[in-house]
Design a protein around this motif. Structure first.
Motif, PDB file in Angstrom:
ATOM      1  N   SER B  29      -4.925 -28.419  -2.936  1.00 45.42           N
ATOM      2  CA  SER B  29      -4.905 -29.952  -3.246  1.00 45.42           C
ATOM      3  C   SER B  29      -5.465 -30.215  -4.480  1.00 45.42           C
ATOM      4  CB  SER B  29      -5.812 -30.810  -2.155  1.00 45.42           C
ATOM      5  OG  SER B  29      -7.089 -30.325  -2.239  1.00 45.42           O
ATOM      6  N   GLU B  31      -8.231 -32.061  -4.956  1.00 46.02           N
ATOM      7  CA  GLU B  31      -9.537 -31.993  -4.722  1.00 46.02           C
ATOM      8  C   GLU B  31     -10.020 -30.436  -4.922  1.00 46.02           C
ATOM      9  OE1 GLU B  31      -7.618 -33.841  -3.015  1.00 46.02           O
ATOM     10  OE2 GLU B  31      -8.450 -35.943  -3.570  1.00 46.02           O
ATOM     11  N   GLN B  32      -9.191 -29.459  -4.302  1.00 47.67           N
ATOM     12  CA  GLN B  32      -9.568 -28.030  -4.221  1.00 47.67           C
ATOM     13  C   GLN B  32      -9.402 -27.472  -5.702  1.00 47.67           C
ATOM     14  OE1 GLN B  32      -6.644 -26.852  -1.084  1.00 47.67           O
ATOM     15  NE2 GLN B  32      -8.451 -26.101   0.117  1.00 47.67           N
ATOM     16  N   ARG B  59      -9.922 -34.297 -13.220  1.00 48.99           N
ATOM     17  CA  ARG B  59     -10.474 -35.722 -12.404  1.00 48.99           C
ATOM     18  C   ARG B  59      -9.978 -37.036 -12.925  1.00 48.99           C
ATOM     19  NH1 ARG B  59     -16.666 -34.044 -12.872  1.00 48.99           N
ATOM     20  NH2 ARG B  59     -17.068 -33.016 -10.686  1.00 48.99           N
ATOM     21  N   ALA B  62      -6.530 -37.361 -11.726  1.00 46.39           N
ATOM     22  CA  ALA B  62      -6.501 -37.882 -10.374  1.00 46.39           C
ATOM     23  C   ALA B  62      -6.675 -39.366 -10.062  1.00 46.39           C
ATOM     24  CB  ALA B  62      -7.458 -36.797  -9.584  1.00 46.39           C
TER      25      ALA B  62
END
Lengths: 393, 69
Positions: B29, B31-32, B59, B62
């Motif tokens: 993902s 986040e991962q 980041r 995202a």
């Protein structure tokens, strides 16, 4: 407001050169106040002397570097000082950070301390960076600048030179000039500026792996002494193509001649290479690069010809112009000092190739490494390239 | 992402090593991936600096991606 540019190169003492350059800039800009003045000084005109004279005329907007050659228009040689000034819809901020080797993060922070995050009405942000790459690694410094200035900045610039003495290089901002330092100028503009880069090198050797290194100093390649491995990889070709005997090379000047023609190329995995050049061979046979070369890094030794270098200079100019969306008013050029060595008397041909693509004032200097990082990229330091920063009309 | 600064082979080695240490597979993902680059960012020298910048960029992407939806 239309962009107005001025470019000039003169020799003589530091004071004479600075006086003449100030007069030339004022005349070419016809009374317009420059937002930013870039100065490129040979070792014949110490940068501290040049910058203090320019600072009087153009306070807090001079960004400068010592060089390994400088030029304006088609006119250039060694032993002179060149300037490039820009006026129009621009807001500029300059700064310098010292003790780069001891505390790089703090040095970069000081160099960009005065730069605001944004300026209303000036949506485009371009940083011009000059570094002492004999003090610290170019790629690391460039990435720190990118991290501190935010996501929407593009960067151009170069590593200062010292006429190939490889002893001490200087950069400056405002009235201050120093070695072991980084100088940053940030231009906010209403229209985008263009950054283009090209190198003209092709792979020669098989893949080499860094098996022992510390920062930019590579001790071993493929588990052998780095200098010995490098010589083995290029011995035959250097003799055939250029008459260079790698086994009799001891003098740093001769060794620079070899590295100018045979540099390292990191395979980016997309058919392109990032060129990484060693500049110095140490007594133990380790090689000093201008960027970090971690253990496990693989690269090929690259080669080039004069024609490829001239072609790539034009390519860099065209790439830069293509990003403007309109005609270029002029450009600053950061060209690797080793290209100048390979090109010799053909160096003028490369400058003419750039002038052929850009009809306007041009000035630049021969660097120990070039900086070109477009928005969104994660690498910005190059060797043996031409970097062209173009300004829109 | 890291290849222009480090070369493709070294970049793959760094990312595979970080993924192995975190127990991530090849598919992960966002986040991962940010956590993975956070591990890379802890390294010394050029690897850490480029890892840190890559993590910041990811980041931001995202956040922009979430903003768009």
């Amino acid at each position: 407001m239309k962009t107005q540019l001025a470019a000039a190169v003169v020799g003589g003492s530091s004071k004479e050169a600075a006086r003449e350059l100030v007069s030339s800039v004022r005349q070419q800009l016809a009374g317009a106040d420059p937002a930013l003045v870039l100065a490129f000084a040979s070792t014949k005109q110490p940068l501290t002397d040049v910058t203090s004279a320019l600072q009087e005329a153009f306070p807090d907007r001079v960004l400068s570097a010592s060089t390994a050659g400088e030029f304006a228009g088609n006119d250039g040689s060694n032993g002179q000082t060149a300037v490039f000034a820009v006026a129009g819809d621009y807001k500029a901020f300059v700064g310098i950070g010292t003790n780069l080797a001891q505390d790089p993060q703090a040095a970069v922070q000081r160099a960009v301390a005065a730069v605001p995050e944004s300026i209303e009405g000036y949506p485009h942000k371009t940083a011009i960076v000059f570094i002492d790459s004999l003090a610290w690694s170019g790629e690391e410094a460039t990435l720190l600048v990118a991290a501190l200035l935010g996501d929407e900045v593009q960067i151009a610039g170069g590593a200062a030179g010292d006429d190939l003495a490889m002893q001490s290089t200087h950069v400056g901002a405002g009235s201050q000039a120093a070695n072991n330092a980084i100088a940053v100028g940030v231009l906010f503009s209403k229209q985008p500026l263009g950054v283009g880069v090209a190198h003209g090198h092709k792979p020669l050797s098989g893949q080499l792996k860094v098996t022992r290194s510390e920062g930019p100093r590579v001790y071993e390649l493929n588990d052998g002494n780095a200098w010995a491995v490098w010589k083995d990889a290029v011995r035959k070709r250097a003799k055939e193509a250029w008459g260079l005997d790698v086994d009799t090379m001891k003098d740093p000047t001769d060794i620079v001649q070899l590295f100018a023609r045979y540099e390292g190329g990191l395979d980016r995995g997309d058919g392109h290479y990032t060129v990484r050049a060693p500049l110095v061979v140490n007594e133990d046979g380790s090689l000093n690069f201008t960027s970090g070369m971690p253990v496990g890094t693989t690269f090929r030794i690259m080669e080039t010809t004069s024609d490829d270098l001239v072609r790539s200079a034009r390519e860099a100019a065209e790439r830069s112009c293509s990003k403007l969306g309109k005609r270029a008013a002029g450009a600053v050029v950061f060209d690797c000092a080793v290209r100048k060595i390979v090109l010799g008397s053909d160096f003028g041909r490369a400058i003419k190739a750039i002038n052929g693509a850009i009809d306007g004032p041009i000035a630049g200097f021969a660097t120990y490494g070039e900086i070109a990082m477009n928005i969104g990229e994660l690498s910005g330091f190059h060797n043996s390239t031409t970097v062209v920063l173009t300004f829109p009309e | 992402m890291l290849a222009p600064a480090l070369g493709s082979e070294k970049s793959v080695e760094i990312l595979e090593d970080a993924a192995h240490r975190l127990g991530f597979g090849h598919l992960m993902s966002v986040e991962q991936a940010i956590a993975l680059l956070g591990t890379v960012a802890q390294a010394d020298g050029l690897v850490g600096i480029v890892g840190n910048l890559a993590r910041s960029r990811l980041r931001l992407e995202a956040v922009r991606g979430k903003g768009a939806t």
